[in-house]
Design a protein around this motif. Structure first.
Motif, mmCIF file in Angstrom:
data_model
loop_
_atom_site.group_PDB
_atom_site.id
_atom_site.type_symbol
_atom_site.label_atom_id
_atom_site.label_comp_id
_atom_site.label_asym_id
_atom_site.label_seq_id
_atom_site.Cartn_x
_atom_site.Cartn_y
_atom_site.Cartn_z
ATOM 1 N N TYR A 7 0.972 -1.285 -0.007
ATOM 2 C CA TYR A 7 -0.197 0.054 0.020
ATOM 3 C C TYR A 7 0.945 1.368 -0.056
ATOM 4 O O TYR A 7 2.050 1.154 0.285
ATOM 5 C CB TYR A 7 -0.861 -0.050 1.296
ATOM 6 C CG TYR A 7 -1.900 -1.051 1.250
ATOM 7 C CD1 TYR A 7 -3.064 -1.047 0.666
ATOM 8 C CD2 TYR A 7 -1.575 -2.463 1.720
ATOM 9 C CE1 TYR A 7 -4.051 -2.236 0.472
ATOM 10 C CE2 TYR A 7 -2.237 -3.439 1.608
ATOM 11 C CZ TYR A 7 -3.738 -3.467 0.787
ATOM 12 O OH TYR A 7 -4.649 -4.334 1.087
ATOM 13 N N SER A 8 0.347 2.214 -0.513
ATOM 14 C CA SER A 8 1.078 3.671 -0.586
ATOM 15 C C SER A 8 1.136 4.252 0.888
ATOM 16 O O SER A 8 0.555 3.683 1.703
ATOM 17 C CB SER A 8 0.285 4.607 -1.487
ATOM 18 O OG SER A 8 -1.041 5.093 -0.748
ATOM 19 N N GLU B 246 -1.814 5.573 2.599
ATOM 20 C CA GLU B 246 -3.033 4.932 3.054
ATOM 21 C C GLU B 246 -3.209 4.324 4.423
ATOM 22 O O GLU B 246 -2.035 4.250 5.150
ATOM 23 C CB GLU B 246 -3.116 3.602 2.145
ATOM 24 C CG GLU B 246 -3.422 3.812 0.841
ATOM 25 C CD GLU B 246 -3.668 2.587 -0.156
ATOM 26 O OE1 GLU B 246 -4.791 2.099 0.267
ATOM 27 O OE2 GLU B 246 -2.663 2.426 -1.075
ATOM 28 N N ALA C 222 -6.739 -1.112 5.647
ATOM 29 C CA ALA C 222 -6.197 -2.079 4.377
ATOM 30 C C ALA C 222 -6.298 -3.425 4.918
ATOM 31 O O ALA C 222 -6.610 -4.340 4.248
ATOM 32 C CB ALA C 222 -5.032 -1.684 4.168
ATOM 33 N N PRO D 128 -2.276 -1.890 -6.117
ATOM 34 C CA PRO D 128 -2.208 -0.726 -5.045
ATOM 35 C C PRO D 128 -2.975 0.440 -5.735
ATOM 36 O O PRO D 128 -2.823 0.777 -7.030
ATOM 37 C CB PRO D 128 -0.775 -0.364 -5.108
ATOM 38 C CG PRO D 128 0.017 -1.774 -5.359
ATOM 39 C CD PRO D 128 -0.911 -2.525 -6.340
#
Length: 334
Positions: free
Chosen positions: A11-12, A15, A20, A311
């Motif tokens: 994930y970035s 986030e 998530a 993603p």
């Protein structure tokens, strides 16, 4: 042909990682309820600034939602790990899952990961081979002694043992030498999503010929990873998928993932439509069915491992991809 889902767990930086995790739990429930056969998780270290959820604890949590599905690693970076720890952790996970574990392992390719573990990347093949032998013995024997270049054991045992006699160990492999190693030492080969399908056919033949030359059984499982997106038609599917699959592959290529891919890895291709040709499955329902049947009937894939989340992909788009593939494609290809 069994169909499992590779759950992307990167994930970035911006986030909310707790959200998530909950999304992955909900995806696992949806995958279970729509009739897939397995879930799979990968592993990387040092992905900062991206956030990469670690495999063992996450797979343990998702296993609680997996029902009768198999759960697998695709791939655990065994050369960076201690095989005694892996043997203990994944024996426990096999018990937790009711004997439904598949351990997929790979060499790893990022120099910075090996350096941070105080390991020489040049030793990765030796550490993989020794690690796999130790896993097999610890899972099936008591009082194991082992003397290798990288690992030494003196009369050790683990408990509990796996619920299975021994979980299957599948090798991820891209280069020809790695495929030959998988043919001889693994229970199955997991092929990459980067290799063009024409080149893949040659490697499939190499895999089976290597086994035949060694007198090994002709019947063997063969898994193939595929990046997949089902849209209304080819044009709209490419348009919807590009921001997510395209960005992911830019990251992969920057990490050096394409360096060992035979033929054209796709690293120099800027047009997303060209990148997908004979490499990914992106299109309308009929396009996706046709390409999945190619994997089953031409390449001989027994276990299709599809990635349906990427993603940054919005939750509703991920859910649509999972549901549409399950309802409109799987019945035609399984």
């Amino acid at each position: 042909m069994d169909v499992g889902v590779f759950l992307g767990s990167q994930y970035s930086a911006d986030e909310d990682i707790s959200v998530a995790v909950q999304d992955l739990i909900e995806q696992t429930r949806l995958i279970r309820d729509t009739g897939y056969d397995a879930i799979w998780l990968g592993q990387h270290f040092l992905s900062h600034p991206a956030q990469y959820l670690q495999t063992t604890p996450l797979l343990s949590r998702l296993s609680a939602e997996a029902g009768d599905m198999n759960v697998g690693t695709n791939l655990l970076l065994l050369p960076m790990l201690n095989p005694v720890d892996v043997a203990e952790q994944y024996a426990t996970l096999d018990v937790i899952t009711g004997g439904k574990l598949i351990l997929g392992v790979g060499l790893g390719y990022r120099a910075e990961e090996f350096a941070a573990m105080q390991l020489d990347k040049k030793d990765r093949v030796g550490r993989l081979v020794e690690g796999v032998e130790i896993l097999k013995r610890l899972w099936t024997e008591d009082n194991v002694s082992y003397q290798g270049k990288h690992f030494t054991l003196d009369n050790v045992s683990i408990a509990p043992k796996p619920l299975q006699n021994r979980p299957q160990i599948w090798f991820g492999a891209t280069a020809d030498k790695a495929i030959e190693r998988a043919a001889l030492q693994a229970d199955a080969w997991i092929a990459t999503s980067m290799t063009e399908w024409g080149e893949m056919k040659r490697q499939v033949d190499l895999y089976h010929q290597t086994r035949a030359d060694a007198g090994l059984a002709k019947e063997v499982r063969f898994a193939k990873c595929v990046e997949l997106f089902v849209g209304d038609d080819k044009e709209s599917a490419l348009r919807e998928a590009e921001p997510f699959i395209g960005a992911k592959y830019k990251a992969y290529y920057s990490w050096g993932m394409g360096d060992n891919v035979p033929g054209e890895s796709g690293a120099g291709i800027s047009d997303f439509g060209e990148l997908t040709k004979n490499r990914f499955i992106v299109g309308g329902v009929d396009d996706v069915i046709e390409d999945c049947l190619y994997h089953r009937d031409v390449l001989g894939v027994t276990d299709l491992i599809v990635r349906l989340n990427f993603p940054g992909m919005p939750r509703e788009l991920v859910r649509r991809n999972i549901e549409r593939f399950a309802s409109e494609v799987i019945p035609q290809v399984r």
